[in-house]
Design an enzyme around this catalytic site. Structure first.
Site, mmCIF file in Angstrom:
data_model
loop_
_atom_site.group_PDB
_atom_site.id
_atom_site.type_symbol
_atom_site.label_atom_id
_atom_site.label_comp_id
_atom_site.label_asym_id
_atom_site.label_seq_id
_atom_site.Cartn_x
_atom_site.Cartn_y
_atom_site.Cartn_z
ATOM 1 N N LYS A 42 -7.012 -8.009 13.778
ATOM 2 C CA LYS A 42 -7.834 -7.645 12.617
ATOM 3 C C LYS A 42 -8.790 -8.806 12.367
ATOM 4 C CE LYS A 42 -7.721 -4.285 9.426
ATOM 5 N NZ LYS A 42 -7.285 -2.902 9.598
ATOM 6 N N ASP A 48 -7.639 9.969 -8.595
ATOM 7 C CA ASP A 48 -8.541 8.931 -8.076
ATOM 8 C C ASP A 48 -9.119 8.179 -9.257
ATOM 9 O OD1 ASP A 48 -10.977 7.618 -6.827
ATOM 10 O OD2 ASP A 48 -10.216 8.698 -5.089
ATOM 11 N N ALA A 106 -2.510 5.183 3.406
ATOM 12 C CA ALA A 106 -2.749 3.802 2.989
ATOM 13 C C ALA A 106 -1.981 2.823 3.866
ATOM 14 C CB ALA A 106 -2.366 3.625 1.526
HETATM 15 P P1 NAI Z 1 -11.897 5.060 0.817
HETATM 16 O O1 NAI Z 1 -12.362 3.783 0.218
HETATM 17 O O2 NAI Z 1 -12.919 6.006 1.378
HETATM 18 O O3 NAI Z 1 -11.039 5.878 -0.261
HETATM 19 C C1 NAI Z 1 -10.115 5.286 -1.104
HETATM 20 C C2 NAI Z 1 -10.127 6.114 -2.399
HETATM 21 O O4 NAI Z 1 -9.063 5.646 -3.225
HETATM 22 C C3 NAI Z 1 -11.412 5.988 -3.199
HETATM 23 O O5 NAI Z 1 -11.856 7.276 -3.572
HETATM 24 C C4 NAI Z 1 -11.016 5.149 -4.416
HETATM 25 O O6 NAI Z 1 -11.765 5.443 -5.572
HETATM 26 C C5 NAI Z 1 -9.561 5.539 -4.563
HETATM 27 N N1 NAI Z 1 -8.711 4.586 -5.289
HETATM 28 C C6 NAI Z 1 -8.759 3.242 -5.255
HETATM 29 N N2 NAI Z 1 -7.794 2.731 -6.049
HETATM 30 C C7 NAI Z 1 -7.120 3.790 -6.574
HETATM 31 C C8 NAI Z 1 -6.012 3.915 -7.445
HETATM 32 N N3 NAI Z 1 -5.408 2.852 -7.942
HETATM 33 N N4 NAI Z 1 -5.587 5.160 -7.775
HETATM 34 C C9 NAI Z 1 -6.198 6.255 -7.277
HETATM 35 N N5 NAI Z 1 -7.263 6.190 -6.439
HETATM 36 C C10 NAI Z 1 -7.706 4.972 -6.090
HETATM 37 O O7 NAI Z 1 -10.826 4.644 1.944
HETATM 38 P P2 NAI Z 1 -10.271 5.540 3.133
HETATM 39 O O8 NAI Z 1 -11.035 5.262 4.369
HETATM 40 O O9 NAI Z 1 -10.106 6.939 2.670
HETATM 41 O O10 NAI Z 1 -8.832 4.884 3.364
HETATM 42 C C11 NAI Z 1 -7.762 5.136 2.453
HETATM 43 C C12 NAI Z 1 -6.564 4.292 2.849
HETATM 44 O O11 NAI Z 1 -6.166 4.620 4.189
HETATM 45 C C13 NAI Z 1 -6.815 2.792 2.864
HETATM 46 O O12 NAI Z 1 -5.638 2.127 2.476
HETATM 47 C C14 NAI Z 1 -7.109 2.486 4.311
HETATM 48 O O13 NAI Z 1 -6.781 1.147 4.657
HETATM 49 C C15 NAI Z 1 -6.152 3.460 5.000
HETATM 50 N N6 NAI Z 1 -6.542 3.819 6.343
HETATM 51 C C16 NAI Z 1 -7.775 4.367 6.592
HETATM 52 C C17 NAI Z 1 -8.148 4.692 7.878
HETATM 53 C C18 NAI Z 1 -9.472 5.328 8.181
HETATM 54 O O14 NAI Z 1 -9.650 5.790 9.318
HETATM 55 N N7 NAI Z 1 -10.406 5.385 7.228
HETATM 56 C C19 NAI Z 1 -7.245 4.440 9.025
HETATM 57 C C20 NAI Z 1 -5.939 3.932 8.644
HETATM 58 C C21 NAI Z 1 -5.640 3.618 7.348
#
Ligand code: NAI
Length: 355
Positions: free
Chosen positions: A83, A208, A265
């Protein structure tokens, strides 16, 4: 920069190497953490973030790189874990962002393929296009630039397969129709997962911190919305954490009201013992390193291994089999699913070392 904390963190780490560069012109710390190359080049995304102290960036990088070793091993990919973290004074835009990315790309290139990068928090396909100007050790470029684009939809598909496997284990059927599923975080991954679950007939509950985003998606899918603060304690069959890490811990686990946890997550457990706390409460935990591998599977399959989408989809379905194996081992060996996943990783690495 606290040299003593840097030294302490590195001494306690079981990874291979960390390349550090301080980019004076932009005051950016560039940290490439190579946790393991036992199974292949260390692979994992580039996180761009503002940290109060550089050692916090190192702490994040070391932890996330180790998690990628587990993810890649459990996904059956010929990749190690790594990473990178770009600890910036503020999230850069325009020419300054480009400058940082180009100099970062030179650092990645200097490692000669030991580390292969991709997107992560605050980095996009367009950023990977810039990185690709100076190194070929990069995945996740935009489709227009010859890459495979966003990994989020594939991550969601992988979580969906995992969720069905967990349902089969706990409820005796992988059919999700009528199952009440809470999704915490409907961003890039959570929103696609929500659509897949809606198609499968699940009863959706969305949460969210971005109220506009969650309201729009809920209206589209006919889903219920709960406040972000009560997502974890909302009664449901399946809780799917798709926001941020560390949500399953000593404080939150007693408040959960679900039978299954399966989400995207990263690093959902506050500490490894939280897997035991979940098991003691009779909650089936689908380890994040197994369930969220869809993104890296998508990138590696299409960009590194030269496979087609049919083979990628087959690998994504494999997440359900790996999870099934993890559940069987946890039962047979009377350990938590988290511990079973760790044993599976250790065995895969030992087999590769033995050779
Ligand atoms: P993203 O940033 O697009 O979405 C995250 C969402 O969670 C946002 O809509 C945000 O407003 C919301 N959020 C933040 N804090 C919150 C809380 N306390 N309560 C409720 N909602 C909250 O990120 P993405 O790409 O969807 O990734 C989500 C998770 O999955 C992250 O932890 C990421 O590390 C993990 N992940 C993502 C991958 C990918 O391909 N994008 C691959 C593997 C893991």
């Amino acid at each position: 920069m606290r040299a003593d904390v840097f030294a302490e963190l590195l001494r306690a780490w079981d990874g291979e190497e960390v390349a550090v560069r301080f980019d004076r012109a932009t005051e950016t710390w560039m940290l490439v953490c190579v946790h393991s190359t036992v199974l292949g080049p260390a692979s994992g995304g580039t996180r761009m973030k503002v940290y109060a102290e550089p050692h916090e960036a190192l702490r994040d990088g070391l932890r996330l790189a180790a998690a990628m070793t587990s993810t890649n091993a459990l996904a059956g990919l010929p990749l190690g874990g790594g990473k990178a973290v770009l600890a910036v004074p503020e999230i850069p835009t325009g020419e300054r962002r480009r400058e940082i990315l180009l100099r970062y790309a030179e650092l990645v290139d200097a490692l000669g393929g030991t580390y292969v990068t991709a997107c992560d928090m605050n980095t996009t396909e367009r950023d990977m296009d810039v990185v690709a100007e100076r190194t070929r050790h990069v995945m996740g470029r935009s489709v227009e630039a010859g890459g495979s684009g966003s990994s989020a939809p594939a991550t969601a598909v992988g979580v969906f397969h995992g969720l069905r496997a967990a349902a089969a284990h706990v409820f005796g059927t992988e059919d999700l129709s009528g199952r009440r599923v809470v999704i915490q975080g409907v961003g890039a991954v959570g929103s696609v997962l929500a659509r897949l679950l809606a198609e499968a007939g699940a009863e959706l509950v969305l949460a969210d911190v971005d109220e506009g985003r969650v309201a729009a998606l809920a209206a589209e899918l006919g889903a219920e919305v709960v406040p972000a603060a009560s997502a974890l304690s909302t009664p449901c069959d399946v809780l799917s954490p798709c926001a941020s890490g560390g949500v399953l811990n000593r404080e939150t686990i007693p408040t959960l009201r679900c039978r299954v946890v399966a989400g995207a997550a990263n690093n959902q457990l506050g500490e490894p013992e939280d897997a035991d706390r979940l098991a003691e409460r009779g909650i089936c935990y689908a380890p994040d390193h197994v369930v969220n591998a869809g993104g890296i599977i998508h990138l590696a399959s299409l960009e590194l291994l030269g496979e087609d989408e049919a083979r990628r989809d087959e690998r994504l379905r494999g997440i359900a089999e790996t999870l099934g194996e993890c559940f069987r081992r946890a039962e047979a060996e009377r350990i938590s699913t988290g511990a079973a996943a760790e044993r599976m990783v250790a065995e895969r690495l030992a087999a590769a070392r033995a050779g």
